[in-house]
Design a protein around this motif. Structure first.
Motif, PDB file in Angstrom:
ATOM      1  N   UNK A  31       0.833  -1.207   0.000  1.00 33.57           N
ATOM      2  CA  UNK A  31       0.000   0.000   0.000  1.00 33.57           C
ATOM      3  C   UNK A  31       0.865   1.253   0.000  1.00 33.57           C
ATOM      4  N   UNK A  32       1.923   1.264   0.801  1.00 32.30           N
ATOM      5  CA  UNK A  32       2.797   2.439   0.862  1.00 32.30           C
ATOM      6  C   UNK A  32       3.625   2.579  -0.413  1.00 32.30           C
ATOM      7  N   UNK A  33       3.940   1.446  -1.071  1.00 33.13           N
ATOM      8  CA  UNK A  33       4.740   1.507  -2.300  1.00 33.13           C
ATOM      9  C   UNK A  33       3.983   2.160  -3.448  1.00 33.13           C
ATOM     10  N   UNK A  34       2.645   2.034  -3.467  1.00 34.51           N
ATOM     11  CA  UNK A  34       1.844   2.632  -4.548  1.00 34.51           C
ATOM     12  C   UNK A  34       1.276   3.996  -4.152  1.00 34.51           C
ATOM     13  N   UNK A  35       1.761   4.552  -3.046  1.00 37.99           N
ATOM     14  CA  UNK A  35       1.312   5.869  -2.621  1.00 37.99           C
ATOM     15  C   UNK A  35       0.049   5.862  -1.795  1.00 37.99           C
ATOM     16  N   UNK A  36      -0.349   4.701  -1.286  1.00 38.36           N
ATOM     17  CA  UNK A  36      -1.541   4.589  -0.463  1.00 38.36           C
ATOM     18  C   UNK A  36      -1.239   4.793   1.000  1.00 38.36           C
ATOM     19  N   UNK A  37      -2.148   4.326   1.854  1.00 36.27           N
ATOM     20  CA  UNK A  37      -1.974   4.485   3.290  1.00 36.27           C
ATOM     21  C   UNK A  37      -2.378   3.242   4.052  1.00 36.27           C
ATOM     22  N   UNK A  38      -1.829   3.093   5.255  1.00 33.57           N
ATOM     23  CA  UNK A  38      -2.101   1.950   6.121  1.00 33.57           C
ATOM     24  C   UNK A  38      -2.149   2.477   7.544  1.00 33.57           C
ATOM     25  N   UNK A  39      -3.288   2.319   8.213  1.00 30.94           N
ATOM     26  CA  UNK A  39      -3.438   2.797   9.593  1.00 30.94           C
ATOM     27  C   UNK A  39      -4.114   1.715  10.423  1.00 30.94           C
ATOM     28  N   UNK A  40      -3.855   1.720  11.730  1.00 30.72           N
ATOM     29  CA  UNK A  40      -4.402   0.714  12.637  1.00 30.72           C
ATOM     30  C   UNK A  40      -5.343   1.365  13.641  1.00 30.72           C
ATOM     31  N   UNK A  41      -6.450   0.673  13.917  1.00 26.03           N
ATOM     32  CA  UNK A  41      -7.372   1.124  14.965  1.00 26.03           C
ATOM     33  C   UNK A  41      -7.070   0.331  16.239  1.00 26.03           C
TER      34      UNK A  41
END
Length: 509
Positions: free
Chosen positions: A409-419
């Motif tokens: 996700x970070x490699x394609x410019x996206x985001x990753x977040x945890x709840x």
């Protein structure tokens, strides 16, 4: 940074030399482990160190109870930390001390291994020492030759040096030719990667049915080249499980089993391990007691037959195949999710805690009937199982899946977040009533607003509709999108049942 792995095809002489170098590294590793264990034993009997450590732990307990430390306490804690480090260094327990010790021991192998490769192995031993001193490590362990698969490096000017123009690895007198992949897409990807700056080069060995195969693992500075594939724009909420993953976005619902074919490798590994155990018992009858346990008083070396050694190589091959399958399966699933979404909200999971056995021994609430020898029936409350999810986590590797998803996700410019799991409580919340209703793990469905919803998918739906602080579901957003989600949910479940995709213990069907 990223890595590129290239196949080496050494001659018979070169294979012999590489094998010598791996054996030399194995010897140096175990020498360093033996030295570190002696240093740790000496440190264990140091009364001054124990007293300093006790003071440091008392100050740390204040922090764990969320008590504010005064300036004097902070200064004292810092001084204690420096004194503890000084005492450890006096016994040779520091990264630099282990490097210096192994540097002297490695001089006898100067024609096989470079100084930086020896230092890298000392750093690996230090990582184990750190776990024992500061983490949950119990003891340093010696390693067998079969367990060594990498000779590391620190720079491309010492040890194994990779030349991208000649496609050669120069390594202390050896010149090894590197080969590009056969497929056109992989070859173009590797060629584009090798245009970057080489940091260092590792030599890896992997066990195959035909024997060891050797690879050059090149670590490059730049990011990996982006492969051209369509990427979605949605935001997906993910509820990761031990064996499954559920995802809900604006446009899709996903319910997938992690590494579904890994059980095949598990069965083969189990059968082969049992055959190896029988062979070892036949070859070493004096090493076992009458009840089948190992004699601790017998210190004679173990004897292994040729068939046992052959099976051990087959076992290592199976472990490699299982690992490659799990990683490949996870990456395919990540690519599938990226086709729909670019941003991911994931429930934070502590898989290490889930794999531990329960500590407390409890009895079941239900009463069971047990038939006795005289034919009578006795009513008892059986003990609850202490087992949790250790085997499933080892077989499915859910933490590795989340790591792959984050990286992609970070490699394609996206985001990753945890709840936060404790704050959010996605598996207990009902957005219609606004209450938290705790249900048993065996209950895989919930009734929400008159609709029967799969439990994991509903949790993913709540995570997808989290508030900006990622602590609670947004109730208004959940009410607005629930009907659309329920329709997609019903279509997915119907499609999975029609295609025979079932997993009753996790999916509920």
């Amino acid at each position: 940074m990223h890595t590129v792995q290239l196949l080496l095809k050494p001659s018979k002489y070169e294979r012999y030399e590489i094998d010598r170098r791996f054996r030399a590294l194995a010897h140096l590793h175990n020498v360093c482990v033996k030295y570190a264990r002696k240093c740790m034993v000496r440190l264990q009997y140091d009364k001054d160190y124990a007293a300093l450590r006790q003071q440091y732990m008392e100050l740390s307990k204040k922090l764990s109870k969320k008590e504010e430390l005064s300036k004097e306490d902070k200064a004292e804690k810092k001084a204690l930390s420096a004194q503890l480090a000084e005492r450890r260094s006096a016994y040779g327990l520091s990264k630099s001390a282990l490097e210096c010790y192994l540097k002297v021991c490695g001089k006898q192998f100067s024609k096989l291994l470079s100084s930086q490769q020896v230092q890298t192995e000392a750093d690996r031993v230090w990582c184990g020492v750190e776990k024992c001193l500061f983490g949950n490590g119990k003891a340093l362990r010696f390693k067998r030759f079969m367990d060594f698969d990498t000779i590391g490096g620190k720079s491309n000017k010492n040890g194994a040096c990779f030349d991208s123009e000649a496609m050669m690895v120069s390594w202390v007198g050896l010149s090894l030719k590197c080969f590009l992949p056969k497929s056109a897409s992989s070859r173009s990807y590797v060629e584009e990667s090798l245009k970057g700056t080489v940091c260092y080069c590792n030599i890896k060995q992997k066990m195959f049915s035909s024997g060891w195969r050797y690879y050059a693992e090149i670590i490059l500075k730049e990011d990996a080249p982006a492969r051209k594939r369509p990427i979605g724009t949605s935001t997906m909420g993910i509820d990761p499980g031990v064996s499954t993953v559920a995802g809900v976005s604006e446009t899709a619902c996903v319910l997938e089993e992690l590494a579904p074919k890994a059980i095949r490798y598990e069965k083969k590994i189990q059968a082969l391990s049992q055959s190896m155990d029988r062979s070892r018992r036949i070859s070493n009858p004096d090493k076992y007691n009458e009840d089948g346990t190992i004699k601790r008083s017998n210190h004679e070396p173990w004897r292994h037959s040729e068939n046992y050694l052959k099976m051990s190589r087959m076992l290592k091959t199976l472990h490699r195949k299982r690992h490659d399958y799990i990683v490949g399966s996870h990456r395919q699933l990540c690519n599938k999710l990226l086709l729909d979404s670019k941003y991911f909200l994931v429930e934070k999971m502590q898989f290490r805690a889930l794999q531990k056995r329960a500590k407390e021994t409890k009895r079941q609430e239900a009463v069971s009937e047990v038939r006795q020898k005289n034919g009578g029936i006795k009513l008892i409350q059986k003990f609850k199982r202490k087992k949790r999810f250790g085997k499933s986590i080892g077989r499915r590797a859910p933490a590795r899946f989340l790591l792959e998803l984050k990286q992609k996700a970070e490699a394609v410019g996206g985001g990753y977040a945890e709840v936060d799991t404790k704050e959010f409580k996605a598996s207990q919340y009902n957005h219609v009533t606004g209450n938290y209703e705790k249900i048993s793990l065996s209950q895989r469905e919930k009734q929400i607003g008159g609709r029967i919803i799969q439990r994991d998918l509903y949790s993913a739906f709540l995570i997808h509709n989290a508030d900006p602080e990622l602590k609670h579901p947004d109730i208004e957003k959940c009410k607005y999108e629930f009907k659309k989600f329920a329709d997609k949910h019903d279509q997915l479940i119907l499609s999975m049942k029609k295609n025979g995709l079932s997993m009753r213990q996790c999916f509920g069907f």
